[in-house]
Scaffold this active site. Structure first.
Site, PDB file in Angstrom:
ATOM      1  CG  ASN A 168      -1.950  -1.119   1.155  1.00 37.91           C
ATOM      2  OD1 ASN A 168      -2.923  -1.034   0.413  1.00 37.91           O
ATOM      3  ND2 ASN A 168      -1.720  -2.179   1.926  1.00 37.91           N
ATOM      4  CD  GLU A 169       4.622   1.648  -2.903  1.00 38.63           C
ATOM      5  OE1 GLU A 169       4.994   2.326  -1.920  1.00 38.63           O
ATOM      6  OE2 GLU A 169       5.387   0.901  -3.534  1.00 38.63           O
TER       7      GLU A 169
END
Length: 643
Positions: A168-169
């Site tokens: 999850n950037e």
């Protein structure tokens, strides 16, 4: 179960007032991993007693590997069964074949699943082989399987430099679910070493979403090393924001951050404890606080006033120790005494205020270099000074460094050898075999033993060239080729008694008066950390065996390839003039296979000589700002007390 314990950092509410997530700090990642493994094992056993399943969310990467090692140990030695365990992995690269050396399927099998009695039907890992049009349905089904299993009981996490959890950037939302994502360039750069080049790192991945993670009943995030300290501080003490996804964990009611001392080093209660509570002041803490205040206000140490100390939470220091002038002078003198142009000691001079002894002269100096270029990158200026001042300098190259050589270099050297030895049929056949292998070699594929040997010889030749340039006698260059490193792959074997014995024997043959070793523990793959541990164990064995020469031996730890010591920790600082800085760079240039582009650059894309020059110049600049003399550059060292 084996026990582990947290360090004695302040844990009262006042000391932790900036922390929005529960954090536990351990001396080492091994101790911290043991705590996590014990918690997981305890839940498995309690659920087994009740006839219920346990649902675990699992992570990959270097961070959780020791946890998995302990769980395997519990299974094999203590009889811990995993038959009631259901697992869901966080993520997988896309596309990715399960048998690839980069696959998280393979990672989990090698580190955990192949060694325990878990039911294969209970293992769930995102599928990197799907057609793109099938990914959305798979992700929805993945979420449904988690819900059907009763939700995740314990979710294990690592953290990336961007603050990503799973993949999850930055920009991921709090409600996001399992999905296909595009990887941030920083994340891909951090993975480049594992894939032998940024161009080989997939640009996408399938990952559980932040919302999926947040639904877990318990979350354990682990982080090791100074490279993670800044993002840990932001995640624990900073504002919640999408640009740092780990900050979302502040919303979770049952989340622990499990850290080693290095990863926790930027937390307020660790870095600047005087800002959160009353301190028990000692010389080391006074020095750290004074230097911090000086840098904070951009004022030289001797310009600090009582009001400055009071304004930044150190009023009790003034009350206990005396005036600012008294403290300033004390710290100024301490800092000034760390500076020496004589890293081997200055003969025929009073050495009572110097970091090194004036006798014996000349000294036998042994410099340990984890890779064949760490000596000149990290302490090249000091090495040159030691040689110039007449000391007997030995360099021990602990590993061959063979995996860091590009394939083209092998062909170039073999071409040269073939041209030199014309009509040598055996050499020509070797060249053809090498060319054929490298033509079909896939990224990360292990080289043949012959190619590994050639790459090691390339780096050995470069190290000898650097020694000659620096004035180190070739017979004083020792190539240990420690066995733990010689796997041909990024992942190394655990070090063994053989590694320690090789180091022990070298130490005992040279009987050095000075030892320099790499204390730079944030290298991407942990080689420096293992090499230092081997030295420590060899020294411990020598002490136990009553080696008398150790009574007159100092051990100095250097940094420089990946980071630098804090000024407050430096106990010896060696100035480097402009000419010696050029000589240091020239010594680094002798390592031609690492020039222009290194196989493993880490998260800094600059060449090693550029990093070293900047770090050394920054250290000199910091000393100058604190009120010391102005130097071109400086190398810093911390003394290790092994007795």
């Amino acid at each position: 179960m084996v026990q582990s314990s947290t360090l004695d950092y302040p844990y009262d509410e006042e000391s932790r007032k900036f922390e929005k997530i529960n954090t536990k700090i351990f001396e080492s990642s091994e101790e911290a991993s043991l705590l996590v493994a014990n918690e997981i094992a305890g839940l498995i056993r309690s659920r087994q007693a009740d006839g219920k399943n346990v649902v675990l969310g699992l992570a990959t990467g270097s961070t959780p590997t020791k946890v998995y090692d302990y769980l395997v140990q519990f299974h094999k030695k203590d009889g811990l069964s995993f038959k009631n365990v259901i697992t869901f992995n966080l993520d997988e690269y896309y596309p990715m074949e399960p048998d690839s050396i980069h696959s998280y399927v393979r990672f989990m099998n090698e580190h955990l699943f192949d060694h325990i009695d878990i039911k294969r039907k209970n293992i769930h890992i995102p599928d990197g082989t799907l057609d793109k049009e099938d990914v959305r349905d798979f992700c929805e089904a993945y979420e449904e399987k988690i819900n059907k299993a009763g939700g995740i009981d314990i979710q294990v996490l690592g953290i990336g430099r961007t603050g990503h959890i799973g993949f999850n950037e930055p920009g991921s939302s709090l409600k996001s679910k399992t999905r296909l994502v595009r990887l941030d360039r920083v994340t891909r750069l951090d993975a480049a070493s594992d894939f032998f080049g940024l161009e080989n790192v997939p640009s996408k991945a399938i990952t559980m979403g932040v919302g999926t993670i947040m639904a877990a009943k318990k979350i354990i995030l682990m982080a090791w090393g100074e490279g993670k300290s800044k993002i840990i501080q932001q995640s624990v003490e900073g504002e919640i924001k999408e640009s740092v996804p780990a900050t979302f964990l502040q919303h979770h009611e049952n989340c622990d951050f499990i850290l080693d001392t290095a990863a926790a080093s930027s937390l307020t209660r660790v870095q600047t404890p005087w800002l959160v509570s009353e301190c028990d002041w000692n010389d080391k803490l006074i020095k750290r606080a004074t230097l911090w205040l000086s840098e904070k206000l951009d004022k030289a140490i001797l310009k600090l006033t009582n009001e400055h100390y009071n304004e930044y939470g150190m009023g009790n220091l003034i009350a206990e120790v005396g005036s600012a002038e008294h403290i300033n002078l004390k710290v100024f003198n301490q800092l000034q005494r760390t500076i020496t142009g004589w890293p081997g000691g200055k003969p025929n001079t009073d050495d009572s205020q110097r970091p090194e002894r004036n006798t014996p002269y000349p000294k036998r100096t042994l410099i340990f270099s984890p890779h064949p270029d760490d000596d000149v990158i990290s302490m090249g200026g000091t090495l040159l000074r030691l040689v110039d001042q007449g000391h007997q300098v030995h360099v021990a190259y602990q590993t061959s460094g063979n995996i860091a050589v590009f394939d083209d270099e092998v062909i170039r050297f073999l071409d040269f050898a073939t041209d030199l030895q014309q009509e040598d049929q055996e050499l020509e056949k070797k060249l053809l075999d090498v060319r054929e292998f490298l033509k079909t070699k896939t990224p990360g594929q292990i080289d043949t033993p012959e190619i590994q040997n050639i790459k090691g010889l390339i780096r050995k030749g470069e190290a000898l060239a650097a020694c000659r340039y620096c004035g180190v006698d070739e017979k004083n260059a020792h190539f240990l080729n420690l066995p733990f490193y010689e796997t041909g792959a990024v992942r190394k074997k655990p070090h063994s008694r053989e590694d320690v014995k090789i180091t022990y024997d070298l130490l005992n043959s040279i009987k050095p008066h000075q030892i320099f070793a790499a204390g730079d523990l944030s290298d991407p793959h942990g080689t420096h950390r293992v090499c230092l541990q081997i030295i420590y164990e060899a020294l411990e064995q020598l002490v136990a065996d009553g080696a008398e020469w150790l009574d007159d031996c100092y051990v100095w730890l250097y940094r420089g390839a990946w980071q630098e010591w804090d000024i407050a920790d430096m106990e010896m600082s060696v100035p480097i003039g402009p000419m010696d800085m050029e000589r240091k760079k020239n010594a680094i240039f002798k390592h031609q296979s690492q020039k222009d582009a290194a196989m493993f650059p880490g998260n800094d894309e600059r060449e090693f000589w550029q990093r070293a020059e900047q770090r050394n110049m920054e250290t000199a600049h910091k000393y100058n700002n604190l009120g010391m003399a102005e130097y071109e550059a400086m190398e810093g060292f911390v003394r290790y007390h092994f007795k």
